[in-house]
Design a protein around this motif. Sequence first.
Motif, mmCIF file in Angstrom:
data_model
loop_
_atom_site.group_PDB
_atom_site.id
_atom_site.type_symbol
_atom_site.label_atom_id
_atom_site.label_comp_id
_atom_site.label_asym_id
_atom_site.label_seq_id
_atom_site.Cartn_x
_atom_site.Cartn_y
_atom_site.Cartn_z
ATOM 1 N N GLU A 269 0.721 -1.252 -0.058
ATOM 2 C CA GLU A 269 -0.055 -0.020 0.040
ATOM 3 C C GLU A 269 0.912 1.330 -0.112
ATOM 4 O OE1 GLU A 269 -0.544 -1.818 4.068
ATOM 5 O OE2 GLU A 269 -0.067 -2.493 1.904
ATOM 6 N N ASN A 270 1.976 1.052 0.287
ATOM 7 C CA ASN A 270 2.787 2.432 0.431
ATOM 8 C C ASN A 270 4.136 2.286 -0.523
ATOM 9 O OD1 ASN A 270 1.937 3.796 2.516
ATOM 10 N ND2 ASN A 270 2.682 2.407 3.924
ATOM 11 N N ASP A 271 3.615 2.357 -1.684
ATOM 12 C CA ASP A 271 4.276 2.256 -3.101
ATOM 13 C C ASP A 271 4.627 3.581 -3.791
ATOM 14 O OD1 ASP A 271 1.910 2.672 -3.939
ATOM 15 O OD2 ASP A 271 1.943 1.105 -5.507
ATOM 16 N N ASP A 272 4.309 4.765 -3.109
ATOM 17 C CA ASP A 272 4.587 5.932 -3.711
ATOM 18 C C ASP A 272 5.894 6.566 -3.284
ATOM 19 O OD1 ASP A 272 3.468 6.260 -1.470
ATOM 20 O OD2 ASP A 272 1.909 7.313 -1.743
ATOM 21 N N GLY A 273 6.940 5.821 -2.931
ATOM 22 C CA GLY A 273 8.252 6.375 -2.773
ATOM 23 C C GLY A 273 8.652 6.846 -1.542
ATOM 24 N N GLY A 274 7.833 6.517 -0.352
ATOM 25 C CA GLY A 274 8.037 6.945 0.921
ATOM 26 C C GLY A 274 9.105 6.352 1.649
ATOM 27 N N GLU B 297 -2.282 14.163 -2.625
ATOM 28 C CA GLU B 297 -1.520 12.900 -2.265
ATOM 29 C C GLU B 297 -1.784 12.409 -0.890
ATOM 30 O OE1 GLU B 297 2.457 12.727 -3.685
ATOM 31 O OE2 GLU B 297 1.849 13.629 -5.705
ATOM 32 N N PRO B 298 -1.966 10.951 -0.269
ATOM 33 C CA PRO B 298 -2.214 10.783 0.844
ATOM 34 C C PRO B 298 -0.871 10.852 1.725
ATOM 35 C CG PRO B 298 -1.978 8.968 -0.380
ATOM 36 C CD PRO B 298 -1.740 10.069 -1.259
ATOM 37 N N THR B 299 0.481 11.026 1.137
ATOM 38 C CA THR B 299 1.445 10.995 2.176
ATOM 39 C C THR B 299 2.288 12.223 1.563
ATOM 40 O OG1 THR B 299 2.952 9.834 0.401
ATOM 41 C CG2 THR B 299 1.526 8.276 1.848
ATOM 42 N N ASN B 300 3.103 12.263 2.596
ATOM 43 C CA ASN B 300 4.227 13.689 2.608
ATOM 44 C C ASN B 300 5.672 13.132 1.744
ATOM 45 O OD1 ASN B 300 4.541 16.513 2.561
ATOM 46 N ND2 ASN B 300 5.419 16.410 4.523
ATOM 47 N N ASN B 301 5.536 12.100 1.127
ATOM 48 C CA ASN B 301 6.895 11.665 0.798
ATOM 49 C C ASN B 301 7.721 12.538 -0.311
ATOM 50 O OD1 ASN B 301 6.572 9.017 1.975
ATOM 51 N ND2 ASN B 301 5.375 8.395 0.300
ATOM 52 N N ARG B 302 6.777 13.369 -0.922
ATOM 53 C CA ARG B 302 7.467 14.324 -1.909
ATOM 54 C C ARG B 302 8.463 15.528 -0.933
ATOM 55 N NH1 ARG B 302 6.216 15.305 -7.139
ATOM 56 N NH2 ARG B 302 4.079 14.383 -7.043
ATOM 57 N N ALA B 303 7.848 15.808 -0.075
ATOM 58 C CA ALA B 303 8.526 16.781 0.751
ATOM 59 C C ALA B 303 9.734 16.148 1.659
ATOM 60 C CB ALA B 303 7.606 17.518 1.805
ATOM 61 N N GLU B 304 9.533 15.083 2.088
ATOM 62 C CA GLU B 304 10.377 14.090 2.641
ATOM 63 C C GLU B 304 11.744 14.121 1.659
ATOM 64 O OE1 GLU B 304 10.537 12.583 5.753
ATOM 65 O OE2 GLU B 304 8.311 13.080 6.401
ATOM 66 N N ARG B 305 11.482 13.657 0.440
ATOM 67 C CA ARG B 305 12.606 13.273 -0.452
ATOM 68 C C ARG B 305 13.446 14.741 -0.619
ATOM 69 N NH1 ARG B 305 8.558 10.129 -3.190
ATOM 70 N NH2 ARG B 305 8.071 11.766 -4.648
ATOM 71 N N SER B 306 12.481 15.890 -0.644
ATOM 72 C CA SER B 306 13.336 17.053 -0.812
ATOM 73 C C SER B 306 14.238 17.364 0.523
ATOM 74 C CB SER B 306 12.481 18.113 -1.322
ATOM 75 O OG SER B 306 11.570 18.606 -0.310
ATOM 76 N N ILE B 307 13.615 17.045 1.656
ATOM 77 C CA ILE B 307 14.327 17.525 2.637
ATOM 78 C C ILE B 307 15.729 16.770 2.941
ATOM 79 C CG2 ILE B 307 13.338 16.053 4.600
ATOM 80 C CD1 ILE B 307 13.457 20.128 4.669
ATOM 81 N N ARG B 308 15.751 15.647 2.466
ATOM 82 C CA ARG B 308 16.659 14.560 2.393
ATOM 83 C C ARG B 308 18.048 15.187 1.903
ATOM 84 N NH1 ARG B 308 13.665 9.534 0.429
ATOM 85 N NH2 ARG B 308 12.455 9.050 2.200
ATOM 86 N N LYS B 309 17.756 15.933 1.017
ATOM 87 C CA LYS B 309 19.063 16.634 0.186
ATOM 88 C C LYS B 309 19.655 17.532 1.156
ATOM 89 C CE LYS B 309 17.741 14.526 -3.483
ATOM 90 N NZ LYS B 309 16.942 15.370 -4.517
#
Length: 472
Positions: free
Chosen positions: A71-76, A412-424
């Motif tokens: 269910e969490n296949d959107d890059g989180g 989107e249901p998750t905040n994975n997009r922001a999580e990826r940008s903050i990792r940089k």
Amino acid sequence: MSSSVASFPECSATCPRIAELEEENEELREELAVKDEKIERLRSKLRKYENPHQPSSQKRGTTKSKNRGDENDDGGSEDISSEEDGSSQEKLGDKNGGRGRKVGHKGETRQRSEPDRREAVLEDRCTNCGRELDDPDWTTTKIVEDIPDPGSVEAVEYEIGHYECECGEETVATHEDIPEKGNFGPNVLTQTTLLKFQERVPYGKIQDLFEDVYELKVSTNTLYNFTGRVADQLRPFYEQIREKVRRSEAVHCDETGISLEGENGWIWTTTTENEVLYNVREDRSQEALEYMLGENYHGAIICDGWTSYSAYSSNLQRCWSHLLNESEFTADKHQEAVPVDEELHRIYKDLKKFREEDPPPDKREKKRKKARKELEDLVNQDYENGEVQKLVNYIENGIDHWLTFVTNPEVEPTNNRAERSIRKIVTLRKIIGTVRNKRGRYILETIMTAIETWKARGQNPHNEMQKILRNS
């Protein structure tokens, strides 16, 4: 009388033993107390590394025994695998510690480049007997890719024309390779900036690289000034990105700590599909959101549970990745949380499948109400364990914001997009240590915004930076 006299010697024999056992028991209690204290200290340390917010990079090699689907296949960052995938990953982990390609991933052969030039490779004489050779009987081809040999810096003296017009104004000729400020061209500025902020190379290493490869001797302070000049020319682009973010229908937000002149500070990211905006601040309050999004942003904000978001806007989507990580972490430690965890995964998987069907608004609203009722049923039950109750309170506190994505197709249901940008930023933070002044904050947020936005748009940061520097 006789019986009491007979028992007295027995009591005399056992009393010293009782006293000895009591003394031994007291010593064991003291030892146990010391060990309990040590265990608690170790548990406190372990909590820093084993918690629902543990980054995925620290979870490598771990496997999940629960069958929770994909269910969490959107890059989180979460690691929720099916039972089949888990067993396969365990076999792979036995070989290489969990690293390497994912199970089922198909390899890809790199596409051959078209040659820029062709060169014949011939021999005049036989390498065995020395006899003279004619034309080859047949040939084979091999394409070799290489980079040009580095050379010394090219110093160009430009003779710049100045013209006095009859109108009284002076016209000065321009050239794209002549910078408005300083004596270093756009290639030097671009290379310095990308090495520092994209490749995360310290200024001292860049200094060595320029001297060893290009025979260019510059100080680290000069390199820092290079990035400042680039930031000045990129700042209009930064402001354009902020305006685009403010007009978007949904944004992903996150923040992480960073040292500012030795004090606690924060760097925020606000991300859309095509823009990544960073802002370095001393605070973690809603003023940061107002600076990035304006005072009256009406779009949806995908975020975690930090209070500044709810203080700024009521149009939120709380991150399901965070929620499922919390529930998994609690279920791994407390059996009472297992049904809660399984129900949350079931609800989320069902809602994602529902969204894929692109239903009309009326069905979306009906589905949202049904899912809210299911969440409320979880919350309204009685739980004995304090940690499980804490999880349930976490669900209840976000009850108005877990299901925005059901009715709004843009969310989107998750905040994975922001999580990826903050990792940089997290990676860069480990290298730079601290931002020493306001100029440094300005440089960091401006350049990182430009680089990550170009990447999000599928553009080449080197080419795009060159365009701006040459056209400024």
